[in-house]
Design a protein around this motif. Structure first.
Motif, PDB file in Angstrom:
ATOM      1  N   LEU A 101       0.766  -0.820  -0.107  1.00  0.00           N
ATOM      2  CA  LEU A 101      -0.006   0.374   0.151  1.00  0.00           C
ATOM      3  C   LEU A 101       1.261   0.807   0.104  1.00  0.00           C
ATOM      4  O   LEU A 101       1.170   1.319   1.033  1.00  0.00           O
ATOM      5  N   GLY A 102       1.669   1.993  -1.122  1.00  0.00           N
ATOM      6  CA  GLY A 102       2.294   2.826  -1.489  1.00  0.00           C
ATOM      7  C   GLY A 102       1.531   3.945  -2.379  1.00  0.00           C
ATOM      8  O   GLY A 102       0.505   3.394  -2.648  1.00  0.00           O
ATOM      9  N   GLY A 103       2.577   4.826  -2.826  1.00  0.00           N
ATOM     10  CA  GLY A 103       1.549   5.609  -3.968  1.00  0.00           C
ATOM     11  C   GLY A 103       0.661   4.650  -5.454  1.00  0.00           C
ATOM     12  O   GLY A 103      -0.188   4.823  -5.521  1.00  0.00           O
ATOM     13  N   ILE A 104       1.712   3.603  -5.973  1.00  0.00           N
ATOM     14  CA  ILE A 104       0.918   2.430  -7.199  1.00  0.00           C
ATOM     15  C   ILE A 104      -0.602   1.933  -6.716  1.00  0.00           C
ATOM     16  O   ILE A 104      -1.856   1.600  -6.610  1.00  0.00           O
ATOM     17  N   THR A 161     -11.813  -6.652  -2.477  1.00  0.00           N
ATOM     18  CA  THR A 161     -10.054  -6.128  -2.469  1.00  0.00           C
ATOM     19  C   THR A 161      -9.612  -6.073  -1.114  1.00  0.00           C
ATOM     20  O   THR A 161     -10.144  -5.658  -0.428  1.00  0.00           O
ATOM     21  N   TYR A 162      -8.109  -6.577  -1.344  1.00  0.00           N
ATOM     22  CA  TYR A 162      -7.817  -6.770  -0.057  1.00  0.00           C
ATOM     23  C   TYR A 162      -6.252  -6.462  -0.497  1.00  0.00           C
ATOM     24  O   TYR A 162      -6.101  -6.732  -1.511  1.00  0.00           O
ATOM     25  N   VAL A 163      -6.211  -5.873   1.021  1.00  0.00           N
ATOM     26  CA  VAL A 163      -4.285  -5.493   0.431  1.00  0.00           C
ATOM     27  C   VAL A 163      -4.315  -6.954   0.986  1.00  0.00           C
ATOM     28  O   VAL A 163      -3.820  -6.726   2.371  1.00  0.00           O
ATOM     29  N   ILE A 164      -2.647  -6.673   0.700  1.00  0.00           N
ATOM     30  CA  ILE A 164      -1.720  -7.644   1.361  1.00  0.00           C
ATOM     31  C   ILE A 164      -0.220  -6.788   1.474  1.00  0.00           C
ATOM     32  O   ILE A 164       0.354  -6.667   0.849  1.00  0.00           O
ATOM     33  N   SER A 165      -0.174  -6.551   2.966  1.00  0.00           N
ATOM     34  CA  SER A 165       1.415  -5.833   3.536  1.00  0.00           C
ATOM     35  C   SER A 165       2.299  -6.388   4.041  1.00  0.00           C
ATOM     36  O   SER A 165       1.717  -7.528   4.817  1.00  0.00           O
ATOM     37  N   SER A 205       2.691  -5.232   7.893  1.00  0.00           N
ATOM     38  CA  SER A 205       3.078  -5.406   8.929  1.00  0.00           C
ATOM     39  C   SER A 205       1.204  -4.758   8.916  1.00  0.00           C
ATOM     40  O   SER A 205       0.696  -4.780   7.879  1.00  0.00           O
ATOM     41  N   HIS A 206       0.681  -4.203  10.185  1.00  0.00           N
ATOM     42  CA  HIS A 206      -1.037  -3.866   9.910  1.00  0.00           C
ATOM     43  C   HIS A 206      -0.610  -2.464  10.734  1.00  0.00           C
ATOM     44  O   HIS A 206      -1.600  -2.273  10.517  1.00  0.00           O
ATOM     45  N   SER A 207       0.488  -1.940   9.772  1.00  0.00           N
ATOM     46  CA  SER A 207       0.560  -0.061   9.683  1.00  0.00           C
ATOM     47  C   SER A 207      -0.336   0.190   9.171  1.00  0.00           C
ATOM     48  O   SER A 207      -0.561   1.320   9.540  1.00  0.00           O
ATOM     49  N   LYS A 208      -0.570  -0.156   7.772  1.00  0.00           N
ATOM     50  CA  LYS A 208      -1.628   0.988   7.506  1.00  0.00           C
ATOM     51  C   LYS A 208      -3.192  -0.064   6.776  1.00  0.00           C
ATOM     52  O   LYS A 208      -4.112   0.182   5.805  1.00  0.00           O
ATOM     53  N   GLU A 209      -3.502  -0.965   7.794  1.00  0.00           N
ATOM     54  CA  GLU A 209      -4.378  -1.591   8.039  1.00  0.00           C
ATOM     55  C   GLU A 209      -6.070  -0.783   7.992  1.00  0.00           C
ATOM     56  O   GLU A 209      -7.081  -0.577   7.323  1.00  0.00           O
ATOM     57  N   ALA A 210      -5.496   0.709   9.192  1.00  0.00           N
ATOM     58  CA  ALA A 210      -6.807   1.599   9.191  1.00  0.00           C
ATOM     59  C   ALA A 210      -6.725   2.381   8.149  1.00  0.00           C
ATOM     60  O   ALA A 210      -8.002   2.405   7.397  1.00  0.00           O
ATOM     61  N   ASP A 211      -5.935   2.631   7.092  1.00  0.00           N
ATOM     62  CA  ASP A 211      -5.707   3.550   6.153  1.00  0.00           C
ATOM     63  C   ASP A 211      -6.126   2.576   4.910  1.00  0.00           C
ATOM     64  O   ASP A 211      -7.739   3.191   3.998  1.00  0.00           O
ATOM     65  N   ALA A 212      -5.990   1.397   4.785  1.00  0.00           N
ATOM     66  CA  ALA A 212      -6.888   0.409   4.278  1.00  0.00           C
ATOM     67  C   ALA A 212      -8.130   0.821   3.940  1.00  0.00           C
ATOM     68  O   ALA A 212      -8.973   0.451   2.752  1.00  0.00           O
ATOM     69  N   LYS A 213      -8.481   0.301   5.344  1.00  0.00           N
ATOM     70  CA  LYS A 213      -9.630  -0.174   5.539  1.00  0.00           C
ATOM     71  C   LYS A 213     -10.568   1.267   5.341  1.00  0.00           C
ATOM     72  O   LYS A 213     -11.885   1.727   4.487  1.00  0.00           O
ATOM     73  N   ALA A 214      -9.631   2.412   5.103  1.00  0.00           N
ATOM     74  CA  ALA A 214     -10.677   3.328   5.110  1.00  0.00           C
ATOM     75  C   ALA A 214     -10.784   4.153   3.511  1.00  0.00           C
ATOM     76  O   ALA A 214     -11.850   4.923   2.971  1.00  0.00           O
TER      77      ALA A 214
END
Ligand SMILES: [Zn+2]
Ligand SMILES: [Zn+2]
Length: 360
Positions: free
Chosen positions: A188-191, A206-210, A212-221
């Motif tokens: 979950l970066g620019g692209i 759509t799922y994000v695969i990252s 760590s969990h650090s960007k989970e809240a942003d991904a959900k938002a």
């Protein structure tokens, strides 16, 4: 010295000093019948800019002005231009030339044209002039590679769509992302953030695969239906053989266990890479593909038609890029690249303040 014979832009002169920008006079290629001169309003900061100026992708033609997520105003139109009107707000991405005559160009695959030239760092054949990018006052581009920006899109949010957005959008539409499909976005970066926004807008689960969990809240938002962190034990097991398409946007392949990612794919599911990590990459074996007969590939930018449909989708659905604005200047550029180098950006920098910077 007077426009349009030359203009000013920020160049890197030495890859060992990739935060030291010099404000130099740039000479564009001669103005052609199909060319459009664009006064730049904003430009996104792509990871390619960093890999290029810091030497991570090998030798480059220094001094070099990078930047290929350009939005500006068309201020001069060649005599044969039909696609762009003077005064129109337009964008330019990472590619600025294709022959428009070959098999690939005629099939809307002009981004794969053998004669393609990049917006910066390419050598224009007849003149030997090196193309210069959007950390500058103006850019001169063939009309095929200039795109009208719909009124509904803000300049600073449209800019990063022209490389990062398109890089994510093209493999999604070409590989069937839509209702009833399960799509994964790795990184979950620019692209990647565009991959998520566009896959959702196209109707895919759509799922994000990252890592760590650090960007989970942003991904959900941003609308993600699920989030998978590869630091978790047996992270792949609950999702094995369920994904139709995974777009890999990761810009590093350190510690990357490709086999586990491929195990997520359904039969003949596709793994499409768009990130370009530095270094050697990874080894793959036929055995890795056997369990699900998955397919592995890559994607490069996207066609003119895809740019226009992406911008329309973004305007129609109100898709908002997540950008941080930085005013263009020597210091601003050094800050942007240094922070990008540390992955300290959510999720794209857009350079603004061009009028102020270049008015003096
Ligand atoms: Zn780019
Ligand atoms: Zn061609």
């Amino acid at each position: 010295m007077v426009y349009p014979d030359s203009w000013k832009g920020f160049q890197i002169e030495d890859p060992s000093k990739w935060t030291e920008f010099h404000l130099n006079e740039l000479t564009p290629k001669p103005f052609g019948d199909y060319d459009v001169d664009i006064k730049i309003l904003a430009c996104g900061v792509c990871a390619s800019d960093l890999h290029t100026v810091s030497g991570g992708w090998g030798e480059q033609k220094f001094p070099l002005c990078v930047g290929h997520e350009i939005v500006g105003k068309a201020v001069r139109i060649g005599s044969k231009v039909t696609l762009i009107k003077e005064g129109e707000r337009v964008g330019v991405g990472a590619q600025s030339y294709s022959c428009l005559e070959c098999r690939q160009c005629k099939a809307d695959n002009e981004t794969y044209c053998k004669h393609q030239l990049d917006t910066y760092g390419a050598v224009w054949p007849e003149t030997g002039i090196v193309s210069q990018g959007g950390y500058s006052e103006y850019v001169r581009t063939h009309e095929h590679w200039v795109f009208p920006i719909p009124d509904g899109l803000a300049t600073n949010k449209a800019a990063p769509m022209l490389c990062a957005g398109l890089t994510a959008y093209s493999p999604l539409v070409r590989n069937g992302a839509g209702p009833g499909k399960k799509v994964g976005i790795v990184g979950l970066g620019g692209i990647g953030h565009f991959g998520l926004l566009f896959a959702k807008a196209l109707g895919a689960e759509t799922y994000v695969i990252s890592r760590s969990h650090s960007k989970e809240a942003d991904a959900k938002a941003m609308g993600a239906d699920g989030f998978i962190a590869t630091q978790d034990k047996d992270w792949n097991l609950p999702h094995e053989m369920t994904f139709d398409l995974i777009v890999n946007t990761a810009s590093s392949s350190d510690g990357f266990d490709l086999a586990k990612y491929l195990s997520l794919l359904d039969v003949h599911g596709k793994w499409i890479s768009v990130g370009l990590p530095e270094g050697d990459g990874q080894e793959v074996k036929t055995q890795t593909f056997m369990a699900n007969g998955c397919l592995i590939g890559a994607s490069h930018l996207g066609s003119r038609k895809e740019v226009l449909s992406m911008l329309k989708l973004a305007a129609d659905k109100g898709i908002e890029s997540w950008v941080e604005e930085i005013e263009i200047s020597k210091d601003g550029l050094a800050t942007a690249l240094t922070r990008l180098h540390k992955n300290d950006v959510r999720y794209r920098f857009t350079l603004t303040g061009y009028d102020k910077c270049f008015s003096s």
